[in-house]
Design an enzyme around this catalytic site. Structure first.
Site: not given
Ligand SMILES: NC(=O)C1=CN([C@@H]2O[C@H](COP(=O)(O)OP(=O)(O)OC[C@H]3O[C@@H](n4cnc5c(N)ncnc54)[C@H](OP(=O)(O)O)[C@@H]3O)[C@@H](O)[C@H]2O)C=CC1
Ligand SMILES: O=C1O[C@H](COP(=O)(O)O)[C@@H](O)[C@H](O)[C@H]1O
Length: 496
Positions: A36, A221, A245
């Site tokens: 993210l 998607e 959403h």
């Molecule tokens: N990615 C997306 O498109 C979206 C994400 N989200 C939400 O945003 C949040 C972050 O998502 P995202 O960036 O995809 O997540 P990631 O899986 O990329 O995790 C983010 C960071 O958290 C740390 N991490 C992951 N797993 C663990 C673990 N088991 N224990 C401790 N640290 C851990 C890691 O950093 P390190 O190992 O360096 O500590 C990792 O880089 C989530 O809550 C997700 O639901 C919401 C909407 C969209």
């Molecule tokens: O929050 C999320 O949204 C994306 C889709 O977002 P969009 O802005 O591209 O429509 C989705 O792919 C993802 O699984 C979900 O965590």
């Protein structure tokens, strides 16, 4: 009409119209090594910087477990070098209060430098880390106002865990410090639903069960689970899309007009609508909700693997990648109007739209054209891509007879305004920094949506045989059971 800035037309870079942030600030991103942060948060902050909105003095401090230095952290992003100079990195142990003491020292050093205590903590980490991070922020005294905290969906796994998370949030932060983000509320076209409904007289008058036959909301998607199997396997599509959403967009389409567009009024009406949704009948759930999972198939001309073959997914995974459901709103406006919702991964293409389908004409005066063969008027909000609004209506074909033909009158943002719309995260991050929570969720938003979905999740979990997954080939519009859901009522999904 000129806008508030006195402009007849919008400039190419619409972000330039947003007010410049005057006060210095700092953003601390937990999970800064993650997806993210890379795909959304840093690019959004960089765009705000490039648009000249950020003040001269600000800092972005990435925090995660991974060991890396500032240079390595900066090298992960494609961003303006001057922006990247404001970014640093610190390694933290989310579970260790001692680690938060050194985090605090670092933050205090930065705050001295920018001469401000205007601080945002962004939790971009897997949800099971929220509570330890919130508690450790509090132990370190980093929860004091004006600090704000942003949390991402999923907000818990069910009603009980959502309440536990909320209790922790409210134990350590006051409500005006908490920003629960749903990026759909930051999308320009989602906000446009409100302007369309409440700045026009003619549409609101017909926005009810006297005129509307049904509503369809599609969030499709073409991508699969990608590299997020670890997350998705624990969550599934109902929690990933519907709990947040989908229900938020649904609420904007169906809610009553708030007396003014301010944080509390707007959020009160949204929640009131969500509370009016009829609970799904668990005894006959199959007739109301369909769950699917993608199998192998062809998407955009490319062969793609089944969900169960994706890296990180269990071979026998019972996680849904598609959901379709029918809902009713039990209030005067919507009584008897079905809302059909569907969302899924690896469908034919990426499209998010809401279609408000009006009733058919009661009687046709045109010989050989029965009224039930005339397609109804439909108002379509295309949320993405090709953002816009269309009105579908019948016109006379230019021929000797009186033959109607359905056509679409289209407004497209790009054609009319000629601007690139800001990404939802740009808008929402700006609001967090400015402390405006209007476009964010409240505790009751979350609880009411969990109240609706919890019984479904529980039924699925308790009886996996009865609620077994319907496998659909990737690159289609989902399982045939989803078609039956709407066809049983004599209607059809729109062809998209
Ligand atoms: N990615 C997306 O498109 C979206 C994400 N989200 C939400 O945003 C949040 C972050 O998502 P995202 O960036 O995809 O997540 P990631 O899986 O990329 O995790 C983010 C960071 O958290 C740390 N991490 C992951 N797993 C663990 C673990 N088991 N224990 C401790 N640290 C851990 C890691 O950093 P390190 O190992 O360096 O500590 C990792 O880089 C989530 O809550 C997700 O639901 C919401 C909407 C969209
Ligand atoms: O929050 C999320 O949204 C994306 C889709 O977002 P969009 O802005 O591209 O429509 C989705 O792919 C993802 O699984 C979900 O965590």
């Amino acid at each position: 009409m000129k806008c508030k800035l006195g402009l007849e037309r919008c400039p190419d870079d619409i972000l330039r119209c947003f007010p410049k942030i005057e006060q210095s600030f700092g953003v601390v991103i937990f999970g800064a090594s993650g997806d993210l942060t890379k795909r959304k948060l840093i690019p959004a902050l960089n765009r705000l910087f490039e648009a000249g909105i950020l003040p001269d003095r600000f800092f972005v401090l990435g925090a995660a477990r991974t060991n890396m230095d500032d240079e390595e952290f900066r090298s992960r992003f494609e961003a303006h070098p001057d922006f990247l100079r404001h970014c640093s990195y610190i390694s933290v142990d989310y579970h260790n209060p001692e680690s938060f003491k050194s985090l605090k020292n670092t933050i205090e050093g930065f705050m001295k430098r920018i001469n401000s205590n205007n601080l945002v903590f962004y939790l971009a980490v897997p949800p099971d880390l929220y509570i330890p991070i919130l508690e450790n922020l509090s132990k370190a005294g980093l929860n004091r106002k004006p600090a704000r905290v942003v949390i991402e969906k999923p907000f818990g796994k069910d009603l009980e865990s959502a309440r536990k998370l909320e209790d922790t949030l409210q134990k350590h932060f006051q409500e005006d410090q908490i920003f629960r983000i749903d990026h759909y509320l930051g999308k320009e076209t989602v906000q446009n639903i409100l302007v369309f409904r409440f700045a026009n007289f003619i549409f609101e008058e017909i926005w009810n069960n006297k005129f509307v036959d049904h509503v369809q909301i599609t969030m499709a998607e073409d991508i699969g689970v990608e590299h997020r199997a670890g997350y998705f396997e624990n969550v599934g599509l109902l929690r990933d899309i519907f709990q947040n959403h989908m229900l938020q967009v649904f609420a904007l389409i169906a809610m009553e007009p708030p007396s003014s567009f301010n944080g509390e009024n707007f959020r009160n009406e949204r929640v009131k609508l969500l509370r009016s949704i009829r609970p799904l009948p668990v005894k006959e759930l199959e007739n109301w909700i369909v769950r699917g999972q993608y199998g192998r198939g062809v998407v955009n001309g490319k062969e793609v693997p089944a969900y169960k073959e994706e890296p990180g997914v269990a071979e026998d995974s019972n996680v849904e990648t598609f959901v379709a459901m029918k809902l009713f709103v039990d209030n005067w406006r919507w009584s008897g109007v079905p809302f059909y919702l569907r969302a899924g991964k690896r469908l034919c293409r990426k499209i998010t739209e809401v279609a408000v389908v009006f009733k058919k004409i009661p009687h046709s005066i045109f010989a050989g054209v029965p009224s039930d063969e005339l397609e109804p008027n439909t108002i379509v909000f295309t949320i993405q891509p090709n953002e816009g609004i269309s009105l579908e209506f019948q016109v006379k074909r230019p021929c000797p007879g009186m033959f109607p033909q359905l056509l679409s009158m289209d407004f497209k943002y790009e054609n009319y305004f000629g601007v690139k719309l800001p990404d939802a995260y740009e808008r929402l991050l700006l609001d967090v920094i400015l402390g405006d929570a209007t476009l964010f969720m409240r505790r009751d938003d979350l609880e009411v949506s969990w109240e609706l979905l919890d019984p479904v999740l529980k039924a699925w979990e308790d009886d996996p045989v009865r609620f077994s997954l319907n496998i659909y080939p990737a690159g289609t519009w989902g399982p045939k059971e989803a078609d039956l859901l709407i066809e049983r009522d004599g209607r059809k999904w729109r062809k998209l």
